[in-house]
Design a protein around this motif. Structure first.
Motif, PDB file in Angstrom:
ATOM      1  N   SER A 149      26.260 -39.198   0.595  1.00  0.00           N
ATOM      2  CA  SER A 149      27.172 -40.329   0.426  1.00  0.00           C
ATOM      3  C   SER A 149      26.794 -41.223  -0.741  1.00  0.00           C
ATOM      4  N   THR A 150      25.546 -41.086  -1.258  1.00  0.00           N
ATOM      5  CA  THR A 150      25.116 -41.924  -2.382  1.00  0.00           C
ATOM      6  C   THR A 150      25.270 -41.208  -3.723  1.00  0.00           C
ATOM      7  N   PHE A 151      25.729 -39.944  -3.716  1.00  0.00           N
ATOM      8  CA  PHE A 151      25.894 -39.202  -4.956  1.00  0.00           C
ATOM      9  C   PHE A 151      27.081 -39.754  -5.737  1.00  0.00           C
ATOM     10  N   VAL A 152      26.837 -40.090  -6.994  1.00  0.00           N
ATOM     11  CA  VAL A 152      27.905 -40.568  -7.868  1.00  0.00           C
ATOM     12  C   VAL A 152      28.572 -39.386  -8.565  1.00  0.00           C
ATOM     13  N   ASN A 153      27.781 -38.528  -9.150  1.00  0.00           N
ATOM     14  CA  ASN A 153      28.286 -37.300  -9.764  1.00  0.00           C
ATOM     15  C   ASN A 153      27.130 -36.319  -9.944  1.00  0.00           C
ATOM     16  N   TRP A 154      27.499 -35.082 -10.272  1.00  0.00           N
ATOM     17  CA  TRP A 154      26.481 -34.055 -10.464  1.00  0.00           C
ATOM     18  C   TRP A 154      27.058 -32.956 -11.348  1.00  0.00           C
ATOM     19  N   GLU A 155      26.173 -32.182 -11.977  1.00  0.00           N
ATOM     20  CA  GLU A 155      26.584 -31.073 -12.833  1.00  0.00           C
ATOM     21  C   GLU A 155      25.564 -29.943 -12.727  1.00  0.00           C
ATOM     22  N   LEU A 156      26.043 -28.736 -13.033  1.00  0.00           N
ATOM     23  CA  LEU A 156      25.180 -27.560 -13.057  1.00  0.00           C
ATOM     24  C   LEU A 156      25.334 -26.896 -14.422  1.00  0.00           C
ATOM     25  N   TRP A 157      24.248 -26.849 -15.184  1.00  0.00           N
ATOM     26  CA  TRP A 157      24.286 -26.236 -16.528  1.00  0.00           C
ATOM     27  C   TRP A 157      23.466 -24.944 -16.532  1.00  0.00           C
ATOM     28  N   PRO A 159      26.975 -22.593 -15.751  1.00  0.00           N
ATOM     29  CA  PRO A 159      27.357 -21.913 -14.512  1.00  0.00           C
ATOM     30  C   PRO A 159      26.986 -20.438 -14.433  1.00  0.00           C
ATOM     31  N   ASN A 160      27.177 -19.683 -15.528  1.00  0.00           N
ATOM     32  CA  ASN A 160      26.925 -18.245 -15.460  1.00  0.00           C
ATOM     33  C   ASN A 160      25.437 -17.897 -15.472  1.00  0.00           C
ATOM     34  N   PHE A 161      24.644 -18.748 -16.057  1.00  0.00           N
ATOM     35  CA  PHE A 161      23.183 -18.602 -16.004  1.00  0.00           C
ATOM     36  C   PHE A 161      22.605 -20.012 -15.881  1.00  0.00           C
ATOM     37  N   PRO A 162      22.676 -20.586 -14.670  1.00  0.00           N
ATOM     38  CA  PRO A 162      22.300 -21.996 -14.496  1.00  0.00           C
ATOM     39  C   PRO A 162      20.834 -22.252 -14.813  1.00  0.00           C
ATOM     40  N   ILE A 163      20.618 -23.276 -15.625  1.00  0.00           N
ATOM     41  CA  ILE A 163      19.262 -23.640 -16.043  1.00  0.00           C
ATOM     42  C   ILE A 163      18.849 -24.992 -15.461  1.00  0.00           C
ATOM     43  N   LEU A 164      19.771 -25.953 -15.494  1.00  0.00           N
ATOM     44  CA  LEU A 164      19.467 -27.295 -15.001  1.00  0.00           C
ATOM     45  C   LEU A 164      20.542 -27.749 -14.018  1.00  0.00           C
ATOM     46  N   VAL A 165      20.114 -28.479 -12.992  1.00  0.00           N
ATOM     47  CA  VAL A 165      21.047 -29.176 -12.120  1.00  0.00           C
ATOM     48  C   VAL A 165      20.760 -30.669 -12.260  1.00  0.00           C
ATOM     49  N   TYR A 166      21.828 -31.430 -12.416  1.00  0.00           N
ATOM     50  CA  TYR A 166      21.729 -32.879 -12.617  1.00  0.00           C
ATOM     51  C   TYR A 166      22.529 -33.577 -11.532  1.00  0.00           C
ATOM     52  N   PHE A 167      22.015 -34.670 -11.015  1.00  0.00           N
ATOM     53  CA  PHE A 167      22.826 -35.518 -10.150  1.00  0.00           C
ATOM     54  C   PHE A 167      22.374 -36.976 -10.272  1.00  0.00           C
ATOM     55  N   LYS A 168      23.305 -37.853  -9.990  1.00  0.00           N
ATOM     56  CA  LYS A 168      23.054 -39.291 -10.043  1.00  0.00           C
ATOM     57  C   LYS A 168      23.367 -39.882  -8.683  1.00  0.00           C
ATOM     58  N   GLU A 169      22.427 -40.669  -8.161  1.00  0.00           N
ATOM     59  CA  GLU A 169      22.606 -41.265  -6.829  1.00  0.00           C
ATOM     60  C   GLU A 169      22.260 -42.746  -6.866  1.00  0.00           C
ATOM     61  N   THR A 170      22.771 -43.481  -5.897  1.00  0.00           N
ATOM     62  CA  THR A 170      22.558 -44.934  -5.830  1.00  0.00           C
ATOM     63  C   THR A 170      21.619 -45.322  -4.696  1.00  0.00           C
ATOM     64  N   GLN A 171      20.975 -44.339  -4.085  1.00  0.00           N
ATOM     65  CA  GLN A 171      20.045 -44.646  -2.991  1.00  0.00           C
ATOM     66  C   GLN A 171      18.739 -45.203  -3.525  1.00  0.00           C
TER      67      GLN A 171
END
Length: 209
Positions: A149-157, A159-171
């Protein structure tokens, strides 16, 4: 799955009375819940005796809990880095080979021990097959557990060969805290559970291979 069934009934049955029944199903605002409101009963008496309305209800609630998901480890990134480091060593490029090789070894070690655990309410980083607590975050402080519920947004870089996952939260911080993790887990499983628990991302999901 948890369920509860409560019933209440009241029967008045003089021969001159008529019974009419109704059934309604009301959707609940809670995830996976269905609320049933049944047996709305009207009993009408004769004209001389007036009308008598008796309401009896049965309330049943069905609750569906989301299962805990732990994406499988994926060794592709550390293997690629170690292979690249080996190639650089073979061509006598020792200066770049050293940091790349060390990073590959670090990620290889982390892949064997770090787990992303998606429980019903939050994402938590745990250690080992016994899922031990990972302790306080060494970079930003606080527990390595963040509610969806505290996640603002997220991305996966990427998609076909994911290297990094990013997310931003307000907790961690009200203004928002950013996190980056190398994808040392199955990228398809990671993407699917992130979409389910934290909402859709702007990137498309990894293709099945």
């Amino acid at each position: 799955m948890a369920s509860a069934l409560f019933s209440t009934s009241l029967f008045v049955s003089p021969p001159s009375r008529e019974v009419k029944g109704y059934r309604r199903i009301l959707p609940s605002s809670f995830y996976g819940n269905v609320v049933h409101l049944t047996s709305l009963i009207r009993r009408e008496g004769s004209r001389s005796s007036g009308r008598c309305n008796v309401v009896a209800s049965v309330l049943g609630r069905r609750v569906k809990k989301r299962e805990t998901v732990i994406p499988d480890p994926d060794y592709r990134i550390p293997v690629v880095l170690l292979g690249l480091s080996g190639g650089l060593v073979y061509t006598n490029n020792l200066l770049p080979a050293a940091p790349i090789g060390l990073l590959g070894l670090l990620l290889l070690f982390q892949t064997t021990r770090v787990r992303f655990v998606f429980d019903e309410d939050a994402l938590e980083v745990k250690i080992g097959n016994q899922l031990q607590e990972s302790g306080e975050n060494v970079f930003v402080g606080g527990q390595n557990r963040w509610k969806y519920s505290t996640f603002v947004n997220w991305e996966l870089w990427w998609p076909n060969f994911p290297i990094l996952v990013y997310f931003k939260e307000t907790q961690t911080r009200p203004e928002g805290q950013v996190h980056f993790f190398p994808v040392i887990f199955n990228g398809k499983q990671l993407y699917d559970v992130m979409v389910e628990r934290a909402g859709p991302s702007k990137t498309s999901g990894p293709k099945n291979s």
